[in-house]
Structures are given as structure tokens and as C-alpha cells.
Design a protein around this motif. Sequence first.
Motif, mmCIF file in Angstrom:
data_model
loop_
_atom_site.group_PDB
_atom_site.id
_atom_site.type_symbol
_atom_site.label_atom_id
_atom_site.label_comp_id
_atom_site.label_asym_id
_atom_site.label_seq_id
_atom_site.Cartn_x
_atom_site.Cartn_y
_atom_site.Cartn_z
ATOM 1 N N ALA A 158 0.829 -1.206 0.000
ATOM 2 C CA ALA A 158 0.000 0.000 0.000
ATOM 3 C C ALA A 158 0.866 1.259 0.000
ATOM 4 C CB ALA A 158 -0.937 -0.001 1.213
ATOM 5 N N LEU A 159 1.910 1.288 0.825
ATOM 6 C CA LEU A 159 2.779 2.462 0.888
ATOM 7 C C LEU A 159 3.577 2.624 -0.416
ATOM 8 C CD1 LEU A 159 3.916 2.150 4.608
ATOM 9 C CD2 LEU A 159 2.504 3.981 3.632
ATOM 10 N N GLU A 160 3.971 1.492 -1.025
ATOM 11 C CA GLU A 160 4.638 1.567 -2.335
ATOM 12 C C GLU A 160 3.689 2.130 -3.388
ATOM 13 O OE1 GLU A 160 8.106 -1.642 -3.113
ATOM 14 O OE2 GLU A 160 6.130 -2.529 -2.816
ATOM 15 N N ALA A 161 2.444 1.704 -3.349
ATOM 16 C CA ALA A 161 1.454 2.198 -4.310
ATOM 17 C C ALA A 161 1.227 3.694 -4.151
ATOM 18 C CB ALA A 161 0.132 1.443 -4.139
ATOM 19 N N LEU A 162 1.458 4.199 -2.941
ATOM 20 C CA LEU A 162 1.314 5.637 -2.693
ATOM 21 C C LEU A 162 2.579 6.417 -3.059
ATOM 22 C CD1 LEU A 162 -0.620 5.402 0.684
ATOM 23 C CD2 LEU A 162 -1.520 6.232 -1.511
ATOM 24 N N GLY A 163 3.583 5.714 -3.582
ATOM 25 C CA GLY A 163 4.764 6.391 -4.112
ATOM 26 C C GLY A 163 5.996 6.400 -3.228
ATOM 27 N N TYR A 164 5.977 5.709 -2.107
ATOM 28 C CA TYR A 164 7.147 5.683 -1.231
ATOM 29 C C TYR A 164 8.098 4.572 -1.657
ATOM 30 C CZ TYR A 164 4.477 8.883 1.616
ATOM 31 O OH TYR A 164 3.772 9.970 2.040
ATOM 32 N N VAL A 170 -3.277 -3.309 9.791
ATOM 33 C CA VAL A 170 -2.692 -2.775 8.561
ATOM 34 C C VAL A 170 -3.009 -1.290 8.397
ATOM 35 C CG1 VAL A 170 -2.659 -2.963 6.047
ATOM 36 C CG2 VAL A 170 -2.784 -5.007 7.428
ATOM 37 N N GLU A 171 -4.247 -0.915 8.632
ATOM 38 C CA GLU A 171 -4.664 0.489 8.455
ATOM 39 C C GLU A 171 -3.849 1.426 9.347
ATOM 40 O OE1 GLU A 171 -6.847 -1.987 9.332
ATOM 41 O OE2 GLU A 171 -7.724 -2.332 7.352
ATOM 42 N N GLU A 172 -3.590 0.999 10.580
ATOM 43 C CA GLU A 172 -2.825 1.816 11.523
ATOM 44 C C GLU A 172 -1.359 1.933 11.065
ATOM 45 O OE1 GLU A 172 -2.556 4.294 14.823
ATOM 46 O OE2 GLU A 172 -4.340 3.412 13.920
ATOM 47 N N ILE A 173 -0.800 0.830 10.575
ATOM 48 C CA ILE A 173 0.588 0.841 10.071
ATOM 49 C C ILE A 173 0.692 1.830 8.912
ATOM 50 C CG2 ILE A 173 2.389 -0.522 8.931
ATOM 51 C CD1 ILE A 173 1.270 -2.977 10.456
ATOM 52 N N ILE A 174 -0.271 1.782 8.007
ATOM 53 C CA ILE A 174 -0.255 2.682 6.845
ATOM 54 C C ILE A 174 -0.387 4.132 7.306
ATOM 55 C CG2 ILE A 174 -1.502 3.350 4.747
ATOM 56 C CD1 ILE A 174 -2.245 0.328 4.476
ATOM 57 N N LYS A 175 -1.285 4.387 8.239
ATOM 58 C CA LYS A 175 -1.504 5.751 8.753
ATOM 59 C C LYS A 175 -0.223 6.314 9.382
ATOM 60 C CE LYS A 175 -4.494 8.221 11.975
ATOM 61 N NZ LYS A 175 -5.573 8.074 12.974
ATOM 62 N N ILE A 176 0.406 5.527 10.246
ATOM 63 C CA ILE A 176 1.651 5.966 10.888
ATOM 64 C C ILE A 176 2.762 6.104 9.867
ATOM 65 C CG2 ILE A 176 3.443 5.302 12.556
ATOM 66 C CD1 ILE A 176 1.175 3.969 14.196
ATOM 67 N N LEU A 214 2.466 6.821 6.663
ATOM 68 C CA LEU A 214 2.252 8.044 5.891
ATOM 69 C C LEU A 214 2.753 9.271 6.647
ATOM 70 C CD1 LEU A 214 -1.301 7.389 4.406
ATOM 71 C CD2 LEU A 214 0.838 7.587 3.139
ATOM 72 N N ALA A 215 2.461 9.314 7.930
ATOM 73 C CA ALA A 215 2.880 10.462 8.746
ATOM 74 C C ALA A 215 4.401 10.547 8.848
ATOM 75 C CB ALA A 215 2.262 10.369 10.137
ATOM 76 N N LYS A 216 5.047 9.416 9.101
ATOM 77 C CA LYS A 216 6.507 9.430 9.292
ATOM 78 C C LYS A 216 7.261 9.534 7.977
ATOM 79 C CE LYS A 216 6.641 7.590 13.805
ATOM 80 N NZ LYS A 216 7.522 7.205 14.855
ATOM 81 N N LEU A 217 6.801 8.856 6.941
ATOM 82 C CA LEU A 217 7.518 8.871 5.661
ATOM 83 C C LEU A 217 7.382 10.208 4.940
ATOM 84 C CD1 LEU A 217 6.634 5.283 4.447
ATOM 85 C CD2 LEU A 217 8.888 6.093 5.139
ATOM 86 N N SER A 218 6.297 10.906 5.133
ATOM 87 C CA SER A 218 6.127 12.191 4.452
ATOM 88 C C SER A 218 6.986 13.288 5.084
ATOM 89 C CB SER A 218 4.653 12.600 4.427
ATOM 90 O OG SER A 218 4.170 12.753 5.756
ATOM 91 N N LYS A 219 7.467 13.076 6.309
ATOM 92 C CA LYS A 219 8.336 14.053 6.985
ATOM 93 C C LYS A 219 9.760 14.007 6.461
ATOM 94 C CE LYS A 219 5.836 14.118 11.349
ATOM 95 N NZ LYS A 219 5.913 13.790 12.782
ATOM 96 N N LYS A 220 10.158 12.868 5.889
ATOM 97 C CA LYS A 220 11.568 12.695 5.491
ATOM 98 C C LYS A 220 11.838 13.249 4.135
ATOM 99 C CE LYS A 220 12.202 8.803 8.483
ATOM 100 N NZ LYS A 220 12.558 7.480 8.712
#
Length: 185
Positions: A146-152, A171-177, A179-185
Motif C-alpha cells: 500500500a505504501l509503495e502504491a502511494l509512491g514511497y 494494517v490500516e494503523e501501520i499505513i496511517k503511521i 504516511l505520517a513518518k515517511l512524508s516528513k523525510k
Amino acid sequence: MLKKIRGKIVSIGEENISIEVGPFTLEAFPSFRILKDLETEQEYNFEASFEMSEWNMALYVFKDIDERNVFESLKKVSKIGPKTAARIVRSTDAEAISAMIGSGDISGLSKLPGIGKKTAERIASELKGKFEGIEIKNDLSDAIEALEALGYERFKIMRFLKNNDVSNMPVEEIIKIGLAKLSKK
């Protein structure tokens, strides 16, 4: 055996670089971190591996010892030679590759250039225990996809999973967290 080189990068291409070492200019095959982080006209210390066979001679250069160790390990896997190992190390970060190997991530390994499912299984099997990784459960593989599909990038996702305790999360919680942490980097 050649282990290190100090020289100035003269040019950077897609698959090779030119390094000026004293009066010589050497063509070398660079790693991911060299292509990503280094600039021309700057002098650097490189980890190196010189490969020679009956048909070819090639110099492979790496930004650090971790990249060289991943390269050296990969080329020892049956049916993977230095060219394929170099292509793999050039395609993504060594940390991501070692995480995929350490966790037995066949799906991730088979996305590397020149690697199919059978070769990915061989890499995971022959290098098992060589690299420390995270255990990929079905929940995590869904979150990774899911995170790869979102471009990470996969190596950033793997680093996030390794550095955060997500083992008992849905899974939903992992994706949510993520997104928050990966978008900061």
C-alpha cells in the motif's frame, strides 16, 4: 586485491562514472549511494572491488563498506555474478537490499533488476542469516504494498518498519503511521 580508491569524479553516467586517480582516469561501475549523493569535480574515498575474468575486467566502486559487503555477498550467490550484483546495488540502497534479504522478502527481491522469483528465493536462501532484517508477516506485506502504491520507496518503508514497533498493529494503523513518518523525510 583492490579495496579502496581515492580520486576525483570526472563524469557521472547512468551506468558508469569516470574517476581521475593521479595521471589515470578509470571507468567504474558505481553504486546507488554514489549516483544519488556524490558530485563531479569532487574528490572522494571509495570502497572498491576489481573483478577480472577471461573475458572482462571491471572496477566497481561503493560509497561505503555496507554497499561493498552487499555486493560481495550477492555475487557469491549461485548464478549471480558481479554484473548482476552491481546492477542490484546500483538500483537501490544497500540498506534496503540487506533488509529484504534479512527478512526473506521474496516479493521485494524479485522487483530488483535481473531478478525473478526463483533467483529471489535463491538469494534469500543462500544469504539467510547474513543480514539482519524485519520479519515480514502478511499484515506487513499488505502495508508495504500500500505504501509503495502511494509512491514511497521500498527501502524507506523497510527502514520505517524496522525502526518502529508495528508488530501488533492493524494494517490500516501501520499505513496511517507510515504516511505520517515517511512524508516528513
